[in-house]
Enzyme design. Sequence first.
Site, short mmCIF file in Angstrom:
data_model
loop_
_atom_site.label_atom_id
_atom_site.label_comp_id
_atom_site.label_asym_id
_atom_site.label_seq_id
_atom_site.Cartn_x
_atom_site.Cartn_y
_atom_site.Cartn_z
N ASP A 19 5.59 -7.13 9.90
CA ASP A 19 6.73 -7.21 10.82
C ASP A 19 6.58 -8.23 11.71
O ASP A 19 7.30 -8.46 12.79
CB ASP A 19 6.73 -6.00 11.70
CG ASP A 19 5.66 -5.82 12.60
OD1 ASP A 19 4.79 -6.39 12.15
OD2 ASP A 19 5.54 -4.67 13.31
N ASP A 40 -9.98 -6.68 12.05
CA ASP A 40 -9.85 -7.96 12.71
C ASP A 40 -11.06 -8.52 13.37
O ASP A 40 -11.64 -9.31 13.32
CB ASP A 40 -8.62 -8.13 13.32
CG ASP A 40 -8.15 -6.87 14.37
OD1 ASP A 40 -9.09 -6.29 14.48
OD2 ASP A 40 -6.92 -7.00 14.79
N ASP A 83 0.71 -1.05 -0.10
CA ASP A 83 -0.01 0.05 0.04
C ASP A 83 0.79 1.16 -0.21
O ASP A 83 0.34 2.31 -0.03
CB ASP A 83 -1.02 0.03 1.31
CG ASP A 83 -2.26 -0.03 0.82
OD1 ASP A 83 -2.84 -0.31 -0.42
OD2 ASP A 83 -3.27 0.02 1.64
#
Length: 590
Positions: free
Chosen positions: A242, A337, A174
């Site tokens: 990450d 989420d 993105d």
Amino acid sequence: MTQAVPSIADRLTGPGWIALAALAAIVAALPTARAAQAWLPAPMLALMAVLLIRGPREIWRYAFLGLAVFLSLRYVFWRTANTISYHDAASFAAALLLYAAELYAVALYFLSAFVNARPLRRPVAPRIAPAALPTVDILIPTYDEPIDILRVTLVAACRIRYPGEKRRVYLLDDGGTDQKRTQADPVAAEAARYRQRALVGLCRAVGAHYLTRPRNEHAKAGNLNAALPRTRGDLVLVVDADHVPTPDILERSVGYFVEDPDLALVQTPHFFVAPDPIEKNLGTFRAMPGEYEMFYRVIQPGLDFWNASLFCGSAAILSRRHLAQLGGFAATTVTEDAETSLALHARGLKSRYIPEPMVAGLVPDTFEALVRQRTRWAQGMTQLFIRDNPLLKRGLSLPQRLCYLAGMLFWQFPFARVVFLLAPLAFLLLGLRIYDANLWDVAVYALPHLVASALVSRFLFAGARWPFVSSVYETMLALFTGRALLSVYRRPLGPRFRVTPKGHTTATAFIAPLARPFYVLLALYALAVPAAIYRALTMPDDLDTVCITAAWGLFNLALLIVALGALYERKQRRAMPRVPAGLDAALVVG
């Protein structure tokens, strides 16, 4: 796979829990002689201590929690009936605020006991013959993470053990969208073009596939949704940029989907290889449980028992077929989420939680970054509570409603925590009458409630949480997330997704820019100490109240002192943390 036969306690349904709670409330509300009230808590606490030592299991586990709930309900009834009086308008308003904060804390405590009453410890998924394995797309969304961090994650993702023809790795960039590469700022546009070229080359070198999209819409959820039509795997493994996955993450999870066609989500824990800013600044990393451990080691297994384990944005495998029923990942709130897992559960679909860490990730590097991250979580869960209240949402079971309610209510802690911080000052400095009780009442009603709560915390979260440290975290975050939560109540669609910065370095130590409110509170408590001494010497009729409030104030003072220590940001010269490892090695000379 053979399933264990559930015990009578395990079969206790949501209505059964409510019936037991109602019975405990009725018993706790029964009028009892004053002398009996004084002796009642002692044997109950003693029995709880015995059960705690022997490690209560099955029905005894519920007995332990039942005793604790009874003692807390007893306190609530006494607190409601005996401690709130009208002295003046300001005192009454302050007293009601404190009472509301306590009710919130007790309600959250009861919900937590329910959620964690029977944590489920699942084994890893059964092994499946290679021919029967579903295809998997590994999606790694990225925005502005350093390329060095992305390289490690991509290499690890490409080394996940799984048949090569059934696994494809995608980097979803993105930071290199058409919108970014053609923006008006020529420097920023060139940086985006450079980033895209570098990442395309990186993906080609490691065997991954590079994807981007025209515009940056709906943040991470939009990035994932843009990739779904361009990929084709039966399952989707989402890994943050990450978060480095282990080679066996699919071997230990995919079998569940073959076993159960109604399974929509398998979540695994997030494991962090570096200290968060508070651990780093206090020097407590590895010496105490990480702040995230309570959620991943205890709460998620508790949610799993009720088929309510949450999607945590990374280290999760989802069924593409079930995602398609939703139209993709939910994108209404900034916590895509939890919103996605709520929508899946409301469709009657299943989730599972494997309590084995299979990713290693990074945490925010500074306290300011930590506040940004937790503010987004708090705002997102509050948005979800307002827009998609689990108590009203169709399709959820009663236990699922209570589990989601517990998660959403938890993030309202800034309001209660600020009240608890200011309440002692209201009496010691301003003389407001906020809690009408003497030492005998506190010893008979409040102290048993506090001890029982501590025993429950010890039983449920031993090894995963230190209560005082949790209070430090909440105190430090409350002063900043509270204002952000108020903005959500004013404008539920107002918050926007903000990426948490990670992998940054600091050349020198410094005081966090957000420290100012803590200096103000520390100064007020410094004034409260002589005020407490003055009131104790000159107002003998208020001595009990002064003692109670002063003890509370000293606890708050300790929280503030530790918080100030945690706000001294230590220098960090490495973008990538060192990870201790014990490996065999040989030295060859010659």
